[in-house]
Design an enzyme around this catalytic site. Structure first.
Site, PDB file in Angstrom:
ATOM      1  N   LYS A  70      85.538   1.204 -24.191  1.00 25.91           N
ATOM      2  CA  LYS A  70      86.308  -0.458 -25.435  1.00 25.91           C
ATOM      3  C   LYS A  70      87.110   0.753 -25.964  1.00 25.91           C
ATOM      4  O   LYS A  70      87.028   1.319 -26.689  1.00 25.91           O
ATOM      5  CB  LYS A  70      84.586  -0.662 -25.775  1.00 25.91           C
ATOM      6  CG  LYS A  70      85.690  -1.279 -27.097  1.00 25.91           C
ATOM      7  CD  LYS A  70      84.428  -2.099 -27.991  1.00 25.91           C
ATOM      8  CE  LYS A  70      84.780  -3.008 -28.820  1.00 25.91           C
ATOM      9  NZ  LYS A  70      84.567  -3.249 -29.862  1.00 25.91           N
ATOM     10  N   ARG A  80      88.969 -11.031 -35.570  1.00 27.47           N
ATOM     11  CA  ARG A  80      88.157 -10.807 -37.517  1.00 27.47           C
ATOM     12  C   ARG A  80      88.488 -11.645 -38.143  1.00 27.47           C
ATOM     13  O   ARG A  80      88.113 -12.077 -38.625  1.00 27.47           O
ATOM     14  CB  ARG A  80      89.336  -9.371 -37.958  1.00 27.47           C
ATOM     15  CG  ARG A  80      89.051  -7.794 -36.943  1.00 27.47           C
ATOM     16  CD  ARG A  80      88.258  -6.339 -37.253  1.00 27.47           C
ATOM     17  NE  ARG A  80      88.242  -5.799 -36.172  1.00 27.47           N
ATOM     18  CZ  ARG A  80      89.144  -5.252 -36.330  1.00 27.47           C
ATOM     19  NH1 ARG A  80      90.271  -4.414 -36.589  1.00 27.47           N
ATOM     20  NH2 ARG A  80      88.795  -4.355 -34.942  1.00 27.47           N
ATOM     21  N   ARG A  85      88.504   1.314 -36.344  1.00 32.52           N
ATOM     22  CA  ARG A  85      87.854   2.121 -36.054  1.00 32.52           C
ATOM     23  C   ARG A  85      87.429   3.322 -34.522  1.00 32.52           C
ATOM     24  O   ARG A  85      86.947   2.800 -33.665  1.00 32.52           O
ATOM     25  CB  ARG A  85      87.024   0.796 -35.018  1.00 32.52           C
ATOM     26  CG  ARG A  85      86.877  -0.207 -35.828  1.00 32.52           C
ATOM     27  CD  ARG A  85      86.025  -0.798 -34.763  1.00 32.52           C
ATOM     28  NE  ARG A  85      86.038  -2.517 -35.289  1.00 32.52           N
ATOM     29  CZ  ARG A  85      85.449  -3.344 -36.860  1.00 32.52           C
ATOM     30  NH1 ARG A  85      84.875  -1.928 -37.666  1.00 32.52           N
ATOM     31  NH2 ARG A  85      85.220  -4.364 -36.441  1.00 32.52           N
ATOM     32  N   GLU A 124      82.961   7.541 -20.249  1.00 31.55           N
ATOM     33  CA  GLU A 124      81.895   6.593 -20.934  1.00 31.55           C
ATOM     34  C   GLU A 124      80.850   5.795 -20.265  1.00 31.55           C
ATOM     35  O   GLU A 124      79.372   5.562 -20.226  1.00 31.55           O
ATOM     36  CB  GLU A 124      82.381   5.430 -21.895  1.00 31.55           C
ATOM     37  CG  GLU A 124      83.245   6.571 -22.919  1.00 31.55           C
ATOM     38  CD  GLU A 124      82.154   6.749 -24.251  1.00 31.55           C
ATOM     39  OE1 GLU A 124      81.008   6.034 -23.887  1.00 31.55           O
ATOM     40  OE2 GLU A 124      83.093   7.123 -25.351  1.00 31.55           O
ATOM     41  N   LYS A 134      87.290  -3.342 -22.260  1.00 30.57           N
ATOM     42  CA  LYS A 134      87.972  -4.148 -23.611  1.00 30.57           C
ATOM     43  C   LYS A 134      88.539  -3.009 -23.815  1.00 30.57           C
ATOM     44  O   LYS A 134      89.051  -1.646 -24.250  1.00 30.57           O
ATOM     45  CB  LYS A 134      86.584  -4.366 -24.441  1.00 30.57           C
ATOM     46  CG  LYS A 134      87.116  -5.453 -25.346  1.00 30.57           C
ATOM     47  CD  LYS A 134      86.299  -5.318 -26.119  1.00 30.57           C
ATOM     48  CE  LYS A 134      86.571  -6.357 -27.234  1.00 30.57           C
ATOM     49  NZ  LYS A 134      85.242  -6.328 -27.963  1.00 30.57           N
TER      50      LYS A 134
HETATM   51  C1  PBG Z   1      83.112  -5.852 -32.001  1.00 31.95           C
HETATM   52  C2  PBG Z   1      83.572  -6.396 -31.902  1.00 31.95           C
HETATM   53  C3  PBG Z   1      84.493  -6.719 -31.817  1.00 31.95           C
HETATM   54  C4  PBG Z   1      85.174  -7.662 -30.435  1.00 31.95           C
HETATM   55  C5  PBG Z   1      84.314  -7.720 -29.961  1.00 31.95           C
HETATM   56  N1  PBG Z   1      82.749  -7.259 -30.446  1.00 31.95           N
HETATM   57  C6  PBG Z   1      85.986  -6.360 -32.477  1.00 31.95           C
HETATM   58  C7  PBG Z   1      86.139  -4.703 -32.989  1.00 31.95           C
HETATM   59  O1  PBG Z   1      85.659  -3.908 -32.358  1.00 31.95           O
HETATM   60  O2  PBG Z   1      86.818  -4.595 -33.764  1.00 31.95           O
HETATM   61  C8  PBG Z   1      86.490  -8.058 -29.831  1.00 31.95           C
HETATM   62  C9  PBG Z   1      86.543  -9.273 -29.290  1.00 31.95           C
HETATM   63  C10 PBG Z   1      87.884  -9.737 -29.382  1.00 31.95           C
HETATM   64  O3  PBG Z   1      88.986  -9.821 -29.896  1.00 31.95           O
HETATM   65  O4  PBG Z   1      87.809 -11.077 -28.786  1.00 31.95           O
HETATM   66  N2  PBG Z   1      81.578  -6.177 -32.700  1.00 31.95           N
END
Ligand code: PBG
Length: 326
Positions: A197, A207, A219, A235, A250
């Site tokens: 990710k 968000r 992050r 990973e 992702k």
């Molecule tokens: C974190 C999480 C995120 C997304 C899914 N799980 C946000 C992040 O990592 O900041 C993003 C999913 C999306 O943009 O569709 N719980």
């Protein structure tokens, strides 16, 4: 005798021939719909940057899942929006937290006719918006966070989640969650690890969807750096070794090379998350009449499948299912 050169267009002449030789398929069974459920609201609230999506009440969530199932989309990924946040994100592991209630509702209504996944993270529940517990210096405490993730996994599984999906990118999160599930008798609960990710601005609309703003910093100290390819395989292999049943990459389109790498090495199913920003860009252009949003959405999903993903989490799930004839 000399043969004429092979003519590449022969295999593209008719739709039937094209379908016959197509290497990649896109089926409604390959789609997972992300859904948001909010505590303390009495009507669903639209999410401006994710047209067609909203923050659901428990009732509107049930209706939306019925609509999805009728279209053939039988897997959903739940995100929860608690009414109150705190430093630890404690409502994430409250047995009566909003996601746990929603999980029980959907499990009661659909039984095994629906695969219910729960995102497992703290950012929606912490007042600072980070995916874990903070140390005094503002960095995320990896191991203290693992202990909270383990608790969340157990309450989600207790509530009927088929799949828990840790998305926080803490080291060791899959091992901690697997051990907690085993200790509590949840031997059949699947762990779908957000394994590779990346930190990206493409999570922007999400968000808004979950009412998260990060109080300090970003992050980048726990999510991957987009410039790196090799560490994605590291990973993924670590998560598989820790017991991940499915691994996810992702975002999707800016990581097609990563999806291909992961598909080549993983001996478990590979998922990809076509994230909020990827959906929002297409929708925004389509609203202006600049492109055909459904067609581009289907092309994105097909490309993600072609790269090697077995299934795709996507805000296009319902629209794609309709276009695929659902
Ligand atoms: C974190 C999480 C995120 C997304 C899914 N799980 C946000 C992040 O990592 O900041 C993003 C999913 C999306 O943009 O569709 N719980």
């Amino acid at each position: 005798m000399e043969f004429p050169a092979r003519r590449l267009r022969r295999l593209r002449r008719t739709p039937v021939i094209r379908d016959l030789v197509a290497e990649t398929s896109l089926d409604v069974n390959d789609l997972v719909a992300p859904l948001f459920v909010a505590e303390g609201i009495d009507a669903p609230r639209p999410i401006a940057a994710l047209p067609g999506h909203g923050q659901h009440t428990l009732d509107s969530l049930r209706l939306e899942v019925r609509r999805l199932v009728a279209l053939g989309v039988r897997s959903v990924l739940l995100f929860g929006l608690p009414e109150a946040k705190d430093a630890e994100g404690s409502s994430a592991w409250d047995p009566d937290g909003i996601v746990q209630i929603a999980l029980r509702d959907l499990r009661d209504e659909h039984g095994d006719g629906l695969c219910v996944m729960a995102d497992l993270c703290l950012d929606e529940y912490t007042e600072h918006g980070h995916c874990g517990i903070l140390l005094d210096d503002g960095t995320v405490d990896n191991d203290a966070t693992l202990e909270r993730y383990a608790r969340i996994a157990v309450v989600q599984a207790d509530a009927g989640a088929d799949v828990v999906a840790p998305s926080g990118m803490m080291d060791g999160q899959v091992a901690a969650i697997r051990a907690a599930l085993e200790d509590n008798g949840h031997h059949d609960t699947i762990v779908l690890a957000y394994a590779a990710k990346y930190a990206t601005a493409l999570y922007g609309p999400f968000r808004e969807a979950v009412n998260v703003s990060i109080a300090h910093g970003d992050r980048r100290a726990y999510q991957q750096d987009l410039r790196n390819r090799t560490e994605a395989v590291t990973e993924v292999l670590a998560d598989i070794a820790e017991g991940a049943d499915i691994v996810m990459v992702k975002p999707a389109l800016s990581c097609l090379d990563v999806i291909a790498d992961v598909a080549a090495v993983a001996d478990v199913p590979v998922a990809a998350y076509h994230v909020s920003g990827e959906y929002a860009m297409v929708k925004a252009a389509a609203e202006r009449g600049w492109l055909d949003g459904t067609a581009v959405g289907l092309e994105h999903l097909t490309a993600i499948r072609r790269a090697g993903a077995d299934f795709v989490v996507t805000y296009f799930a319902a629209e794609a299912a309709e276009a695929l004839g659902g």
